[in-house]
Enzyme design. Structure first.
Site, PDB file in Angstrom:
ATOM      1  N   HIS A 155     -33.675  33.248   0.218  1.00 59.86           N
ATOM      2  CA  HIS A 155     -34.094  31.855   0.002  1.00 59.86           C
ATOM      3  C   HIS A 155     -34.162  31.143   1.358  1.00 59.86           C
ATOM      4  O   HIS A 155     -33.250  31.286   2.169  1.00 59.86           O
ATOM      5  CB  HIS A 155     -33.051  31.173  -0.900  1.00 59.86           C
ATOM      6  CG  HIS A 155     -33.445  29.826  -1.382  1.00 59.86           C
ATOM      7  ND1 HIS A 155     -33.418  28.705  -0.578  1.00 59.86           N
ATOM      8  CD2 HIS A 155     -33.881  29.406  -2.591  1.00 59.86           C
ATOM      9  CE1 HIS A 155     -33.819  27.655  -1.277  1.00 59.86           C
ATOM     10  NE2 HIS A 155     -34.106  28.053  -2.506  1.00 59.86           N
ATOM     11  N   CYS A 199     -39.599  29.401  -1.604  1.00 58.78           N
ATOM     12  CA  CYS A 199     -39.197  28.067  -2.076  1.00 58.78           C
ATOM     13  C   CYS A 199     -40.058  27.041  -1.347  1.00 58.78           C
ATOM     14  O   CYS A 199     -39.776  26.649  -0.208  1.00 58.78           O
ATOM     15  CB  CYS A 199     -37.712  27.804  -1.847  1.00 58.78           C
ATOM     16  SG  CYS A 199     -37.264  26.134  -2.397  1.00 58.78           S
ATOM     17  N   HIS A 203     -40.245  29.304  -6.053  1.00 57.76           N
ATOM     18  CA  HIS A 203     -39.713  28.004  -6.478  1.00 57.76           C
ATOM     19  C   HIS A 203     -40.804  26.984  -6.216  1.00 57.76           C
ATOM     20  O   HIS A 203     -41.189  26.775  -5.060  1.00 57.76           O
ATOM     21  CB  HIS A 203     -38.492  27.603  -5.650  1.00 57.76           C
ATOM     22  CG  HIS A 203     -37.255  28.385  -5.953  1.00 57.76           C
ATOM     23  ND1 HIS A 203     -36.057  28.148  -5.321  1.00 57.76           N
ATOM     24  CD2 HIS A 203     -37.020  29.366  -6.857  1.00 57.76           C
ATOM     25  CE1 HIS A 203     -35.132  28.966  -5.813  1.00 57.76           C
ATOM     26  NE2 HIS A 203     -35.693  29.719  -6.742  1.00 57.76           N
ATOM     27  N   ASP A 209     -38.257  23.271  -9.799  1.00 56.89           N
ATOM     28  CA  ASP A 209     -36.994  23.033  -9.123  1.00 56.89           C
ATOM     29  C   ASP A 209     -36.812  21.532  -8.966  1.00 56.89           C
ATOM     30  O   ASP A 209     -37.788  20.801  -8.816  1.00 56.89           O
ATOM     31  CB  ASP A 209     -37.118  23.700  -7.743  1.00 56.89           C
ATOM     32  CG  ASP A 209     -35.781  24.090  -7.157  1.00 56.89           C
ATOM     33  OD1 ASP A 209     -34.770  23.940  -7.831  1.00 56.89           O
ATOM     34  OD2 ASP A 209     -35.773  24.564  -6.009  1.00 56.89           O
ATOM     35  N   HIS A 210     -35.558  21.110  -8.974  1.00 57.89           N
ATOM     36  CA  HIS A 210     -35.197  19.738  -8.625  1.00 57.89           C
ATOM     37  C   HIS A 210     -36.145  18.687  -9.196  1.00 57.89           C
ATOM     38  O   HIS A 210     -36.780  17.938  -8.447  1.00 57.89           O
ATOM     39  CB  HIS A 210     -35.183  19.562  -7.094  1.00 57.89           C
ATOM     40  CG  HIS A 210     -34.259  20.512  -6.405  1.00 57.89           C
ATOM     41  ND1 HIS A 210     -34.163  20.592  -5.047  1.00 57.89           N
ATOM     42  CD2 HIS A 210     -33.377  21.424  -6.881  1.00 57.89           C
ATOM     43  CE1 HIS A 210     -33.280  21.510  -4.724  1.00 57.89           C
ATOM     44  NE2 HIS A 210     -32.782  22.033  -5.819  1.00 57.89           N
ATOM     45  N   TYR A 226     -30.921  19.231 -11.497  1.00 54.10           N
ATOM     46  CA  TYR A 226     -31.201  20.184 -12.575  1.00 54.10           C
ATOM     47  C   TYR A 226     -31.101  19.517 -13.944  1.00 54.10           C
ATOM     48  O   TYR A 226     -30.491  20.043 -14.870  1.00 54.10           O
ATOM     49  CB  TYR A 226     -30.270  21.405 -12.460  1.00 54.10           C
ATOM     50  CG  TYR A 226     -30.629  22.255 -11.262  1.00 54.10           C
ATOM     51  CD1 TYR A 226     -31.650  23.194 -11.338  1.00 54.10           C
ATOM     52  CD2 TYR A 226     -29.995  22.086 -10.038  1.00 54.10           C
ATOM     53  CE1 TYR A 226     -32.015  23.948 -10.239  1.00 54.10           C
ATOM     54  CE2 TYR A 226     -30.352  22.836  -8.923  1.00 54.10           C
ATOM     55  CZ  TYR A 226     -31.366  23.764  -9.041  1.00 54.10           C
ATOM     56  OH  TYR A 226     -31.738  24.514  -7.950  1.00 54.10           O
TER      57      TYR A 226
HETATM   58  C1  DNO Z   1     -30.522  24.502  -4.732  1.00 59.52           C
HETATM   59  C2  DNO Z   1     -31.004  25.873  -4.665  1.00 59.52           C
HETATM   60  C3  DNO Z   1     -30.171  26.771  -3.785  1.00 59.52           C
HETATM   61  C4  DNO Z   1     -30.528  28.210  -4.028  1.00 59.52           C
HETATM   62  C5  DNO Z   1     -29.733  29.177  -3.211  1.00 59.52           C
HETATM   63  C6  DNO Z   1     -30.215  30.586  -3.416  1.00 59.52           C
HETATM   64  O1  DNO Z   1     -30.923  23.800  -5.581  1.00 59.52           O
HETATM   65  O2  DNO Z   1     -32.334  25.954  -4.355  1.00 59.52           O
HETATM   66  O3  DNO Z   1     -28.828  26.569  -4.064  1.00 59.52           O
HETATM   67  O4  DNO Z   1     -30.271  28.521  -5.358  1.00 59.52           O
HETATM   68  O5  DNO Z   1     -29.789  28.847  -1.875  1.00 59.52           O
HETATM   69  O6  DNO Z   1     -29.325  31.464  -2.845  1.00 59.52           O
END
Ligand code: DNO
Length: 396
Positions: free
Chosen positions: A240, A278, A305, A348-349, A365
């Site tokens: 990531h 990501c 992501h 995500d987020h 989340y």
């Molecule tokens: C936060 C996430 C990170 C991700 C880790 C993967 O929201 O994107 O915590 O899960 O870095 O190892």
């Protein structure tokens, strides 16, 4: 692409049957109660896998199988911890789980200064305020020589913050930066930790003298050790990116830009050494051309992501709505779908909206915000699928 969702296990207030109702196909999760460094047994993996499958879903991606600090800074116990990691991978492989997301960020994973920054439409978003980060680092943490790491325009804002920050603001800043964002993702500091600042300082000291080159070498050492088990079971490791993509608190970070990613993929040139693309983390760095990076790294991306930030003046950024940040997510979907239409993707987020803010979900989340983002992304995906064959149509 395979539509997945990050689920925090049986204790998550968002239940699997809620996810079935909103059309999720694959689950992204972890054995959150097992501390970094301990082996994931076949029994524990199978138990969670069966629970997921009992709802007609699939455990598509492990996020994360956390990498212990001693592996990152090359402590004396690193080989034993790598052996444990290999054992966990072998057990995942035996259970048929083949995609593992992890990160190599020292001490602290993602960094935000506000978890609920109010937006004009009444929703709230995750926010990164560079000067408040500097305030935490210089004034609260008191890290030696920290001021050298910030530009003058950020330092110039500190006297103003000195006048306005209350004890409560400072407590909440500490809680946001090193506690609330970390505990629920198996980070180093959890809620209820009696002295989080002292703990954080001692973790930082583990990296005294560890340079970017050292951290890179430690990652390569780790990857070379785990590639054989990945090869035997067909497991794809996907690193990531650093979030945000820049060094923080004097710690080196090594997944910040295209050159860093190239270095990692080339140093261990094995298809099982892959990337979690990501888009959101990468988009928080003005130096990153995220669409160009997607084109360059699509063939080594094993998990995506989808989110995007909007960059603001003075180094701040906010998590933008999925249709409206600096990254064109439609273009990303097109790039990744052409590469591999079965690639797992999760939003995500999301923004906190409707009852998210009072439901006690993990920061970033929530349910409605992510459901909304997923619907937006699914709409984009349908458009890409129906138009992508036609070269006369330019999707923008
Ligand atoms: C936060 C996430 C990170 C991700 C880790 C993967 O929201 O994107 O915590 O899960 O870095 O190892």
């Amino acid at each position: 692409m395979l539509n997945t969702w990050r689920w925090f296990g049986p204790k998550d207030k968002i239940t699997l049957d809620m996810l079935v109702q909103i059309g999720v196909q694959g689950i992204v999760t972890s054995l959150y109660d097992i501390p970094a460094g301990e082996v994931w047994s076949v029994e524990r993996i199978s138990e969670l896998k069966s629970l997921i499958e009992s709802q007609g879903l699939k455990w598509s991606v492990v996020e994360s199988l956390p990498v212990s600090e001693a592996i990152k800074y090359a402590g004396a116990e690193r080989d034993r911890l790598i052996d444990n990691y290999i054992q966990s991978l072998e057990n995942l492989g035996k259970c048929g789980i083949r995609t593992v997301c992890y990160n190599f960020m020292p001490v602290i994973d993602w960094v935000r200064t506000d978890l609920k920054r109010p937006m004009p439409d009444g929703t709230s978003a995750l926010y990164f305020d560079y000067s408040r980060l500097a305030y935490f680092d210089i004034r609260v943490l008191g890290r030696k020589d920290a001021a050298r790491d910030y530009p003058d325009y950020v330092l110039a804002k500190l006297p103003g913050l000195d006048r306005t920050m209350t004890a409560e603001d400072i407590h909440s800043l500490v809680d946001t930066i090193i506690v609330k964002t970390q505990g629920f993702i198996c980070g180093n500091i959890s809620e209820g930790d009696a002295a989080p600042l002292e703990h954080f300082r001692s973790l930082l000291s583990l990296y005294d003298g560890v340079t970017k080159d050292d951290l890179r070498a430690n990652l390569v050492y780790f990857l070379k050790a785990i590639m054989p088990v990945c090869g035997s079971y067909g497991i794809d490791m996907c690193i990531h990116p650093d979030d945000p993509p820049m060094p923080v608190f004097g710690l080196p970070r090594i997944v910040c830009n295209a050159e860093d990613i190239r270095y990692i993929l080339d140093s261990v040139d094995n298809p099982h050494n892959g990337l979690t693309f990501c888009a959101g983390s990468l988009s928080a760095g003005a130096h990153n051309d995220v669409e160009a990076m997607a084109r360059e790294f699509a063939s080594r991306s094993r998990f995506v992501h989808l989110r995007t930030c909007a960059l603001l003046p003075d180094g701040d950024f906010v998590e933008a709505p999925h249709v409206d940040g600096r990254v064109n997510l439609v273009e990303l979907l097109r790039i990744f779908r052409r590469q591999d239409p079965s690639l797992p993707m999760r939003v995500d987020h999301g923004r906190d909206m409707l009852s998210d803010s009072v439901s006690g979900y993990n920061p970033g989340y929530g349910f409605y915000g992510r459901m909304f983002a997923l619907a937006q992304v699914e709409g984009m995906m349908c458009a890409v699928e129906s138009l992508d064959g036609d070269e006369n149509v330019k999707i923008i």
